[in-house]
Design a protein around this motif. Structure first.
Motif, PDB file in Angstrom:
ATOM      1  N   LYS A 113     -10.346  12.056  -0.705  1.00 14.77           N
ATOM      2  CA  LYS A 113     -10.851  10.979   0.166  1.00 14.77           C
ATOM      3  C   LYS A 113      -9.889  10.725   1.316  1.00 14.77           C
ATOM      4  N   LEU A 114     -10.487  10.339   2.467  1.00 13.00           N
ATOM      5  CA  LEU A 114      -9.676   9.921   3.599  1.00 13.00           C
ATOM      6  C   LEU A 114      -9.403   8.437   3.413  1.00 13.00           C
ATOM      7  N   VAL A 115      -8.152   8.083   3.070  1.00 10.51           N
ATOM      8  CA  VAL A 115      -7.897   6.681   2.760  1.00 10.51           C
ATOM      9  C   VAL A 115      -7.481   5.876   3.983  1.00 10.51           C
ATOM     10  N   GLN A 116      -6.923   6.517   4.989  1.00 13.41           N
ATOM     11  CA  GLN A 116      -6.607   5.789   6.218  1.00 13.41           C
ATOM     12  C   GLN A 116      -6.494   6.780   7.365  1.00 13.41           C
ATOM     13  N   TYR A 117      -7.004   6.380   8.517  1.00 18.67           N
ATOM     14  CA  TYR A 117      -6.918   7.241   9.696  1.00 18.67           C
ATOM     15  C   TYR A 117      -6.618   6.319  10.862  1.00 18.67           C
ATOM     16  N   ALA A 118      -5.379   6.332  11.334  1.00 19.86           N
ATOM     17  CA  ALA A 118      -4.965   5.349  12.342  1.00 19.86           C
ATOM     18  C   ALA A 118      -3.751   5.854  13.094  1.00 19.86           C
ATOM     19  N   ARG A 119      -3.340   5.119  14.120  1.00 17.33           N
ATOM     20  CA  ARG A 119      -2.140   5.463  14.861  1.00 17.33           C
ATOM     21  C   ARG A 119      -0.931   5.299  13.941  1.00 17.33           C
ATOM     22  N   PRO A 120       0.135   6.049  14.177  1.00 13.37           N
ATOM     23  CA  PRO A 120       1.293   5.994  13.281  1.00 13.37           C
ATOM     24  C   PRO A 120       1.818   4.576  13.084  1.00 13.37           C
ATOM     25  N   ALA A 121       1.894   3.794  14.178  1.00 16.25           N
ATOM     26  CA  ALA A 121       2.453   2.451  14.056  1.00 16.25           C
ATOM     27  C   ALA A 121       1.624   1.620  13.094  1.00 16.25           C
ATOM     28  N   GLU A 122       0.321   1.822  13.158  1.00 21.39           N
ATOM     29  CA  GLU A 122      -0.546   1.027  12.298  1.00 21.39           C
ATOM     30  C   GLU A 122      -0.415   1.465  10.836  1.00 21.39           C
ATOM     31  N   ILE A 123      -0.308   2.778  10.640  1.00 22.40           N
ATOM     32  CA  ILE A 123      -0.120   3.278   9.274  1.00 22.40           C
ATOM     33  C   ILE A 123       1.143   2.679   8.677  1.00 22.40           C
ATOM     34  N   LEU A 124       2.206   2.614   9.500  1.00 24.45           N
ATOM     35  CA  LEU A 124       3.479   2.082   9.014  1.00 24.45           C
ATOM     36  C   LEU A 124       3.371   0.584   8.780  1.00 24.45           C
ATOM     37  N   ALA A 125       2.709  -0.110   9.715  1.00 24.14           N
ATOM     38  CA  ALA A 125       2.682  -1.561   9.650  1.00 24.14           C
ATOM     39  C   ALA A 125       1.681  -2.041   8.617  1.00 24.14           C
ATOM     40  N   LYS A 126       0.515  -1.420   8.592  1.00 26.18           N
ATOM     41  CA  LYS A 126      -0.536  -1.922   7.697  1.00 26.18           C
ATOM     42  C   LYS A 126      -1.093  -0.795   6.844  1.00 26.18           C
ATOM     43  N   PRO A 127      -0.311  -0.310   5.905  1.00 19.28           N
ATOM     44  CA  PRO A 127      -0.843   0.737   5.025  1.00 19.28           C
ATOM     45  C   PRO A 127      -2.081   0.227   4.302  1.00 19.28           C
ATOM     46  N   ALA A 128      -3.127   1.064   4.265  1.00 19.88           N
ATOM     47  CA  ALA A 128      -4.411   0.606   3.739  1.00 19.88           C
ATOM     48  C   ALA A 128      -4.403   0.467   2.229  1.00 19.88           C
ATOM     49  N   SER A 129      -3.468   1.136   1.550  1.00 20.89           N
ATOM     50  CA  SER A 129      -3.465   1.036   0.088  1.00 20.89           C
ATOM     51  C   SER A 129      -2.053   1.271  -0.414  1.00 20.89           C
ATOM     52  N   ALA A 130      -1.892   1.029  -1.695  1.00 22.56           N
ATOM     53  CA  ALA A 130      -0.581   1.255  -2.306  1.00 22.56           C
ATOM     54  C   ALA A 130      -0.179   2.718  -2.169  1.00 22.56           C
ATOM     55  N   PHE A 131      -1.199   3.589  -2.202  1.00 26.99           N
ATOM     56  CA  PHE A 131      -0.901   5.022  -2.089  1.00 26.99           C
ATOM     57  C   PHE A 131      -0.270   5.345  -0.737  1.00 26.99           C
ATOM     58  N   VAL A 132      -0.873   4.808   0.327  1.00 24.72           N
ATOM     59  CA  VAL A 132      -0.328   5.059   1.667  1.00 24.72           C
ATOM     60  C   VAL A 132       1.073   4.490   1.766  1.00 24.72           C
ATOM     61  N   GLU A 133       1.248   3.316   1.201  1.00 16.95           N
ATOM     62  CA  GLU A 133       2.557   2.658   1.209  1.00 16.95           C
ATOM     63  C   GLU A 133       3.613   3.567   0.572  1.00 16.95           C
ATOM     64  N   THR A 134       3.279   4.133  -0.586  1.00 14.86           N
ATOM     65  CA  THR A 134       4.220   5.022  -1.267  1.00 14.86           C
ATOM     66  C   THR A 134       4.497   6.245  -0.423  1.00 14.86           C
TER      67      THR A 134
END
Ligand SMILES: Nc1ncnc2c1ncn2[C@@H]1O[C@H](COP(=O)(O)OP(=O)(O)OP(=O)(O)O)[C@@H](O)[C@H]1O
Ligand SMILES: [Mg+2]
Lengths: 388, 312
Positions: free
Chosen positions: B213-234
């Motif tokens: 699954k595609l869990v998040q698709y965003a600009r790098p700053a947004e991925i860093l600032a607002k990870p969509a899930s615990a997985f992205v955070e890790t």
């Protein structure tokens, strides 16, 4: 104290000692089918040459026995082999009674053992030299030229096998060319059929096991039985298919021999094609498709060149096998060097058997060396395939 | 532009790529990250149809990618395969020339292009052109793989972990080169990687995949600032986040008025490197100079630390 003996050299020296002093060097027979009388080196050669040959083989054996430099070992083996090759001819004329055309002189076990021992020494030396493939072919050419020269010069003409040859020179070359045609022709047919079949087996997994098993079963049928099995269907084809008989298709003769050799050849060609294609790195195939090659372009541009050394190995197996098996074709009237072998067996004339067997072995040996060299040449730069 | 719409790939019962939709803008780099086996390679290979999707559509500049025969499509798309996949029986030059030859370029044009690419990748055409892949180091092989993908000047480039085998210094260089090439030719690139650092450096956008699954698709700053899930955070790595965020910006964007003592920092250095320099030199501020060497102002520890905090 460390041993100063060469391991292989010990064996070579032992063989030489037995062959030179205990075994007969040549056999003298009153005519071509009676049992012969053995002659030692000293008895078979003129008084000056006998001791000389003994000295040469003893010195060469000592060189082999001790840990000596490679160049010296090679020189010793070449000199010993050359001396043996020349002097067996001399023994032939020396032992033949004046004006007697029935007497037969042939090399005996001692001679063959000496040849074997020094060939071993030569082969060992050449292996240690680690020759490049083209250099190996070069050595082969030199050896063949030397043997050819001896044959043409007539120095072996007093030997029994060449007397047999002299009696049937015409049929020798006729059967020889039949032999080559059978071996090479069936190989060509097997490659023509086996290569596409192998590619098909590689692509269609369902087909693979069935085809390979069927070919495996054919491979296990004894050759004589296979010839026998083919007589009936080919005989039927000859009488019922118009034009078949005029093409030379008959129940016995060249046709069944050709078909049998062809069937035996299929398994190595197909199996090696399948194995070769399966061994092509997945990444290379993947890249080929990823770059936009069509299936054809991928087959001929990537899969085939990468599988080629393995396929060539299959062809080598087939060629050597066919050269040997073609001998049996004579049993059903297929011709080839087997004609002399079976005639000789029938007449209990060992020399005639050799007239058929020696060229067959020489051809198989030559084919093996040439194809091994070719395989190495085509595979060196691919040997180190990239990590996955 | 690449539009991926509801793409799914199933092998028997297992879903390897699960209903992925994303749009890659022209002339940008999209980086796909995710754990091993999350379906990155499979998604990439459905774009050039090395893998046929079970469901969904992929459009390249508006045209369905099934409107051409697969092999023609693939000649127009650059592809570097995971683990380079050079042809072991062809020389380096022949490998790079693969697609130009398939496209029927004349020999002179092909040779010019091969030499140009080899020079770009610091492989001397005279010395390396006639070599076989096994006579190259792993890093050199990988560069040849990238050069081969670029040979026919494709508009779209698919890269599957292209810099995996490179040491950090060469990797940095290769990443910069790729950026430069992308800017110069306006190539649209989709790059698969395991390395979050690389994703943040290279990506205009980052796609995070987890179990197909595609869990998040965003600009790098947004991925860093607002990870969509615990997985992205890790995946982002909690302790690394502030530094990753800083590495996105250049010093020129963090310049404050005033002067400072010490060796000047060039304006196009990343803010992360600037902070590292400040901490290492033990000074609270350092001067900043532009490309022409003129002083622009100063950069401070306090200012950078504020920027490293989660954006509002
Ligand atoms: N041809 C296939 N048949 C069956 N399963 C497959 C096939 N190809 C891939 N898979 C499975 O699909 C899943 C995703 O594979 P994929 O190669 O896309 O992973 P990836 O994200 O690229 O992993 P990596 O980072 O290790 O390269 C894996 O579990 C893999 O086993
Ligand atoms: Mg992958």
């Amino acid at each position: 104290m460390t041993t100063r003996f060469d391991k292989l050299g010990v064996i070579i020296a032992a063989i030489v000692a037995y062959a030179a002093f205990a075994a007969p060097f040549a056999t003298l027979r009153a005519n071509r089918i009676v049992p012969g009388e053995a002659r030692s080196i000293l008895e078979a050669l003129p008084p000056t040459l006998g001791p000389l040959l003994l000295a040469v083989v003893v010195v060469a054996a000592v060189v082999a026995l001790l840990k000596t430099p490679l160049a010296l070992r090679l020189a010793a083996s070449v000199v010993a082999l050359a001396a043996l090759a020349l002097l067996i001819g001399v023994a032939g004329s020396f032992l033949t009674p004046e004006g007697n055309s029935f007497a037969r002189i042939s090399p005996a076990s001692g001679f063959w053992l000496l040849i074997f021992a020094f060939t071993l020494l030569l082969a060992d030396g050449l292996t240690r030299l680690n020759l490049s493939p083209s250099a190996r072919i070069g050595v082969l050419v030199v050896a063949a030229a030397a043997i050819g020269l001896l044959l043409v010069s007539g120095s072996w003409n007093s030997l029994s096998i060449l007397k047999e040859y002299a009696n049937r020179a015409d049929s020798f070359w006729a059967e020889g060319s039949k032999h080559v045609t059978l071996a090479l022709g069936s190989l060509a047919a097997a490659v023509l059929v086996g290569l596409p079949l192998g590619i098909l087996c590689h692509r269609v997994e369902k087909l693979r096991a069935g085809v390979l098993n069927a070919l495996n079963i054919i491979q296990t049928i004894p050759s004589i039985a296979l010839f026998g099995l083919l007589i009936a269907p080919l005989g039927w084809v000859a009488t019922h298919v118009p034009g078949a008989a005029s093409l030379g298709i008959r129940g016995i003769g060249t046709a069944p021999a050709f078909v049998a050799l062809f069937l035996y050849s299929l398994l190595p060609v197909v199996a090696n094609t399948v194995v070769g294609l399966a061994g092509v790195p997945r990444a290379a195939n993947d890249a080929a498709r990823g770059m936009g090659m069509t299936e054809r372009q991928r087959l001929f541009g990537v899969e085939f060149p990468l599988a080629f050394p393995v396929i060539l190995t299959g062809i080598r197996i087939v060629l050597v096998q066919n050269i040997g098996l073609a001998t049996i074709a004579a049993l059903i009237g297929g011709g080839g060097f087997g004609v002399f072998v079976f005639q000789g067996v029938g007449q209990t004339a060992m020399d005639l058997v050799l007239l058929g067997a020696v060229p067959t072995v020489a051809m198989a040996f030559t084919a093996a060396i040439i194809l091994d060299a070719l395989i190495e040449m085509t595979s060196t730069r691919r040997r180190e395939a990239q990590p996955a | 532009m690449i539009e991926i719409e509801g793409i799914t790939k199933r092998y028997d019962a297992t879903t390897v790529v699960d209903d992925v939709s994303m749009v890659i803008e022209p002339r940008t780099i999209a980086v796909i990250v995710g754990t091993s086996g999350s379906g990155k390679t499979t998604l990439l290979r459905m774009i050039n149809r090395l893998v046929e999707p079970t469901a969904g559509v992929i459009r390249l500049d508006g045209a369905d990618n099934r409107s051409l025969p697969g092999y023609e499509l693939r000649r127009s798309i650059g592809y570097t395969i995971q683990g380079h996949g050079l042809f072991p029986h062809r020389t380096v030059a022949q490998n790079i020339a693969t697609v130009p030859v398939l496209l029927g370029w004349d020999a002179a044009r092909t040779k010019r292009r091969v030499d140009e690419l080899m020079t770009l990748y610091q492989l001397d055409p005279q010395a390396f052109g006639p070599r076989y892949p096994h006579e190259l180091s792993g890093g050199q092989q990988q560069r040849v793989g990238v050069a081969r993908a670029l040979a026919a000047e494709p508009n779209v480039l698919l890269m599957d972990e292209p810099f995996g085998a490179l040491d950090p210094i060469i990797r940095n260089k290769a990443q910069e080169d790729l950026r430069a090439i992308q800017k110069r030719f306006g190539t649209t690139i989709i790059l698969v990687t395991h390395d979050m650092e690389e994703a943040v450096r290279m990506g205009d956008k980052i796609a995070v995949m987890d179990a197909g699954k595609l869990v998040q698709y965003a600009r790098p700053a947004e991925i860093l600032a607002k990870p969509a899930s615990a997985f992205v955070e890790t995946l982002v790595g909690a302790s690394e986040k502030p530094f990753r965020l800083l590495s996105l910006g250049r010093v020129r964007d963090a310049v404050e008025t005033g002067t400072a003592e010490g060796e000047a920092i060039p304006a196009d250095v990343s803010q992360r490197d600037a902070l590292a320099e400040l901490l290492w030199s033990g000074r609270p501020a350092l001067p900043v100079t532009g490309a022409d060497g003129k002083p622009l102002g100063r950069v401070t520890v306090d200012g950078l630390v504020k920027r490293a905090a989660r954006p509002a």
